[in-house]
Design a protein around this motif. Structure first.
Motif, mmCIF file in Angstrom:
data_model
loop_
_atom_site.group_PDB
_atom_site.id
_atom_site.type_symbol
_atom_site.label_atom_id
_atom_site.label_comp_id
_atom_site.label_asym_id
_atom_site.label_seq_id
_atom_site.Cartn_x
_atom_site.Cartn_y
_atom_site.Cartn_z
ATOM 1 N N LEU A 32 121.338 66.444 -84.225
ATOM 2 C CA LEU A 32 120.071 66.766 -85.412
ATOM 3 C C LEU A 32 118.969 67.089 -84.649
ATOM 4 C CD1 LEU A 32 121.784 66.326 -88.935
ATOM 5 C CD2 LEU A 32 122.237 68.035 -87.290
ATOM 6 N N TYR A 33 118.088 65.704 -84.034
ATOM 7 C CA TYR A 33 116.529 65.861 -84.002
ATOM 8 C C TYR A 33 116.517 66.568 -82.467
ATOM 9 C CZ TYR A 33 115.484 62.704 -88.334
ATOM 10 O OH TYR A 33 115.390 62.627 -89.305
ATOM 11 N N ILE A 34 117.484 66.330 -81.565
ATOM 12 C CA ILE A 34 117.020 66.576 -80.097
ATOM 13 C C ILE A 34 116.883 68.168 -80.261
ATOM 14 C CG2 ILE A 34 118.159 67.051 -77.810
ATOM 15 C CD1 ILE A 34 119.075 64.065 -77.798
ATOM 16 N N PRO A 35 117.602 69.055 -81.415
ATOM 17 C CA PRO A 35 117.079 70.754 -81.220
ATOM 18 C C PRO A 35 116.131 70.889 -81.277
ATOM 19 C CG PRO A 35 119.827 70.525 -81.699
ATOM 20 C CD PRO A 35 118.637 69.030 -82.062
ATOM 21 N N LEU A 36 115.376 69.674 -82.493
ATOM 22 C CA LEU A 36 113.982 69.651 -82.452
ATOM 23 C C LEU A 36 112.870 69.323 -82.424
ATOM 24 C CD1 LEU A 36 114.629 69.004 -86.736
ATOM 25 C CD2 LEU A 36 114.767 71.330 -85.720
ATOM 26 N N SER A 41 111.681 62.671 -76.182
ATOM 27 C CA SER A 41 110.911 62.734 -77.231
ATOM 28 C C SER A 41 112.162 61.929 -78.417
ATOM 29 C CB SER A 41 110.444 63.500 -78.385
ATOM 30 O OG SER A 41 109.381 64.050 -78.163
ATOM 31 N N ILE A 42 113.249 62.010 -78.151
ATOM 32 C CA ILE A 42 114.697 61.079 -78.702
ATOM 33 C C ILE A 42 114.817 60.069 -77.283
ATOM 34 C CG2 ILE A 42 117.341 60.509 -79.161
ATOM 35 C CD1 ILE A 42 114.538 62.676 -80.914
ATOM 36 N N ALA A 43 114.254 60.532 -76.218
ATOM 37 C CA ALA A 43 115.129 59.437 -75.284
ATOM 38 C C ALA A 43 113.895 58.125 -75.662
ATOM 39 C CB ALA A 43 114.382 59.460 -74.022
ATOM 40 N N PHE A 127 117.867 76.228 -89.068
ATOM 41 C CA PHE A 127 118.197 76.761 -88.607
ATOM 42 C C PHE A 127 117.712 78.021 -87.749
ATOM 43 C CE2 PHE A 127 119.081 80.840 -90.163
ATOM 44 C CZ PHE A 127 120.087 80.416 -90.649
ATOM 45 N N GLN A 128 116.309 77.765 -87.873
ATOM 46 C CA GLN A 128 115.765 78.862 -86.792
ATOM 47 C C GLN A 128 115.824 78.387 -85.257
ATOM 48 O OE1 GLN A 128 114.774 81.048 -87.879
ATOM 49 N NE2 GLN A 128 113.076 81.926 -86.901
ATOM 50 N N THR A 129 115.786 76.898 -85.042
ATOM 51 C CA THR A 129 116.369 77.019 -83.530
ATOM 52 C C THR A 129 117.466 77.008 -83.029
ATOM 53 O OG1 THR A 129 114.288 74.478 -84.277
ATOM 54 C CG2 THR A 129 115.896 74.557 -82.311
ATOM 55 N N GLU A 269 109.162 89.585 -92.780
ATOM 56 C CA GLU A 269 110.201 91.054 -91.827
ATOM 57 C C GLU A 269 111.742 90.012 -92.057
ATOM 58 O OE1 GLU A 269 108.965 92.908 -88.458
ATOM 59 O OE2 GLU A 269 107.390 93.476 -89.667
ATOM 60 N N GLY A 270 111.544 89.403 -92.834
ATOM 61 C CA GLY A 270 113.205 88.841 -92.927
ATOM 62 C C GLY A 270 113.296 86.899 -91.820
ATOM 63 N N ASN A 271 112.019 87.120 -91.156
ATOM 64 C CA ASN A 271 111.509 85.698 -90.409
ATOM 65 C C ASN A 271 111.634 84.413 -91.145
ATOM 66 O OD1 ASN A 271 112.116 87.596 -87.841
ATOM 67 N ND2 ASN A 271 110.289 88.049 -87.847
ATOM 68 N N LEU A 272 112.456 83.431 -90.811
ATOM 69 C CA LEU A 272 111.997 82.053 -90.430
ATOM 70 C C LEU A 272 111.198 81.293 -89.901
ATOM 71 C CD1 LEU A 272 115.382 81.101 -91.854
ATOM 72 C CD2 LEU A 272 113.659 81.577 -93.861
ATOM 73 N N PRO A 273 110.451 80.816 -90.632
ATOM 74 C CA PRO A 273 109.131 79.743 -89.359
ATOM 75 C C PRO A 273 110.223 78.728 -89.022
ATOM 76 C CG PRO A 273 109.154 78.587 -91.552
ATOM 77 C CD PRO A 273 109.744 79.750 -91.825
ATOM 78 N N ALA A 274 109.665 78.669 -87.553
ATOM 79 C CA ALA A 274 109.745 78.147 -86.601
ATOM 80 C C ALA A 274 108.546 75.923 -86.404
ATOM 81 C CB ALA A 274 109.909 78.774 -85.097
ATOM 82 N N LEU A 275 109.531 75.322 -85.781
ATOM 83 C CA LEU A 275 108.850 74.079 -85.229
ATOM 84 C C LEU A 275 107.684 74.375 -83.965
ATOM 85 C CD1 LEU A 275 108.730 71.639 -86.581
ATOM 86 C CD2 LEU A 275 110.424 70.483 -85.166
ATOM 87 N N THR A 276 107.009 74.257 -84.404
ATOM 88 C CA THR A 276 106.146 74.038 -83.300
ATOM 89 C C THR A 276 105.587 73.294 -82.336
ATOM 90 O OG1 THR A 276 104.876 76.323 -83.827
ATOM 91 C CG2 THR A 276 106.928 76.616 -82.611
ATOM 92 N N VAL A 277 104.744 73.113 -81.055
ATOM 93 C CA VAL A 277 104.381 72.385 -81.359
ATOM 94 C C VAL A 277 102.645 72.296 -80.809
ATOM 95 C CG1 VAL A 277 103.563 69.930 -79.208
ATOM 96 C CG2 VAL A 277 106.337 70.624 -80.352
ATOM 97 N N ALA A 278 101.994 72.150 -81.705
ATOM 98 C CA ALA A 278 100.308 72.258 -81.096
ATOM 99 C C ALA A 278 99.550 71.861 -79.826
ATOM 100 C CB ALA A 278 99.289 71.610 -82.865
#
Length: 441
Positions: A32-36, A41-43, A127-129, A269-278
């Motif tokens: 669950l966390y590696i995709p995010l 980072s998990i390593a 979900f978005q990823t 337009e139907g999209n969901l927010p994605a997790l992005t790194v600043a």
């Protein structure tokens, strides 16, 4: 908090935790966390966990070991650590002694699947990823099959039936219990309630007879998360809450999530927010900090800005006026902040509502979207006003007046003679009129 000299190899650190890792928590991190936040980072998270001893606290070591064993520079290590902090897997503490810096890295338990898939931020970002198909596949891997017990009745024995009445325990049994390993629940992505203007929201909801008490702690935490996830302002959150009210005048958290998601998808337009790194700060970071006034204006509530300027709490009438104009004209915070400042500075710190509404309507037609655009518009207006005043002044000064020497010139002899004859006739006519009125008496 800024480090006084940046992270250095000689800086020391310890690792501690609030939970005991199990194969199940490792599966959660992996699936669950590696995709995010990525494998790297998990390593780092798992690498830090190997320093823990049986007491869940490591010995103090230097960051040389990180550079040597992970084969990465400390700047990159920090960026990966920041991602772990942002997702809620690490908390970092620091103290400074003379010229040395000491860090404590506290590993936080990953959230359990039930909380993860009900968390409005984690579930949406995953979900978005990974997409719908993979999301449902991951979800099924953490679901259990429930056996249908229809027709069965429970026949289990209770404790007293089996073991009898328990004896009173000795006080020694509970000594040092506070030192036992315990698991504190993870709160998921750390979002502080201070990130949302609850004062403005409460003021708006008060008009709909919704009180502070109806905004429970759980609802406030959810609102703070949704506001960050979907970038929702208090005026829009008010409408979402009103749509999420139940028949008993409580706020349904499930409806709140759904209505907030629908609001965002309608706007995007139907999209969901994605997790992005600043983006990492570059050499221009200092310049940006010096030029961040417009950013502050764009992100500050007009009520907060007004309170800061006047050094006092705005009146209820002023708050209602601001809310009404924002809701009706759909002006962004930055534009509204510049409007209020412009009116105050040009009206002896007063806020005439009719004047503000007129300007707000005009600025809406101009489609001003940021504080910088509004500021430049005000500067342009002032410049045009100055130029107009200058042109008017120049025109007034250019009017040709008849010189005094012309007015004082001697008249030609013929004109002087004619003037003398006219005066004589006028005198005779006045004398005749006087005689006429005397005779008539």
């Amino acid at each position: 908090m800024q480090y006084f000299s940046g992270l250095r190899p000689a800086d020391r650190f310890v690792v501690t935790t609030n939970y005991v890792a199990t194969p199940f928590t490792e599966e959660i991190l992996k699936r669950l966390y590696i995709p995010l936040i990525g494998l790297e980072s998990i390593a780092v998270y798992q690498y830090l966990s190997q320093f823990l001893d049986d007491a869940q606290v490591s010995d103090e070591v230097t960051h040389y070991i990180v550079m040597n064993e992970l084969k990465m520079n400390l700047s990159h290590f920090e960026q990966l650590r920041f991602r772990l902090e942002g997702i809620g897997l690490i908390k970092t503490f620091m103290k400074v002694n003379d010229d040395s810096q000491h860090f404590a890295y506290k590993l936080i338990s990953p959230v359990m699947p039930d909380q993860f898939f009900n968390d409005p931020m984690l579930s949406v970002y995953l979900f978005q990823t990974v997409g719908k198909e993979r999301f449902n596949q991951l979800k099924r891997q953490f679901c259990t099959e429930s056996y249908d017990l229809t027709g069965y009745r429970e026949v289990s024995k209770n404790y007293i039936d089996v073991y009898g009445t328990p004896k009173a325990p000795s006080a020694e049994i509970y000594q040092d219990n506070e030192r036992l390993i315990k698991t504190n629940p993870s709160l998921g992505i750390p979002v502080h309630q201070q990130t949302f203007d609850f004062d403005m929201l409460e003021m708006l909801l008060k008009q709909n007879l919704i009180t502070k008490e109806q905004l429970t702690k759980e609802v406030r935490e959810l609102i703070a998360q949704l506001s960050v996830l979907y970038d929702i302002a208090p005026t829009d959150m008010r409408r979402i809450i009103l749509k999420s009210m139940t028949s008993d005048q409580s706020i349904s958290q499930e409806d709140l999530r759904r209505n907030a998601r629908d609001f965002y998808q309608f706007e995007h337009e139907g999209n969901l927010p994605a997790l992005t790194v600043a983006e990492e700060p570059g050499p221009a970071a200092e310049v940006k900090t010096q030029l961040s006034w417009f950013e502050v204006m764009d992100t500050t509530s007009p009520v907060e800005m007004l309170a800061s300027m006047s050094k006092s709490e705005p009146t209820v009438k002023q708050k209602r006026m601001i809310e009404m104009i924002i809701e009706r004209e759909k002006l962004p915070f930055g534009v509204m902040n510049i409007l209020l400042q412009y009116v105050m500075f040009s009206n002896e710190m007063k806020l005439p509502q009719a004047y503000i509404e007129e300007i707000a309507s005009n600025w809406k037609k101009l489609k001003l979207e940021t504080s910088e655009q509004a500021y430049n518009h005000v500067k342009k207006m002032n410049q045009q006003k100055k130029e107009l005043q200058t042109r008017q002044s120049q025109r007034e000064n250019s009017y040709e007046k008849t010189p005094d020497w012309i007015n004082n010139m001697a008249q030609p002899a013929e004109m002087a003679e004619d003037t003398k004859d006219l005066a004589e006739e006028k005198r005779k006519l006045e004398a005749e009129l006087k005689n006429f009125w005397k005779e008539g008496k």
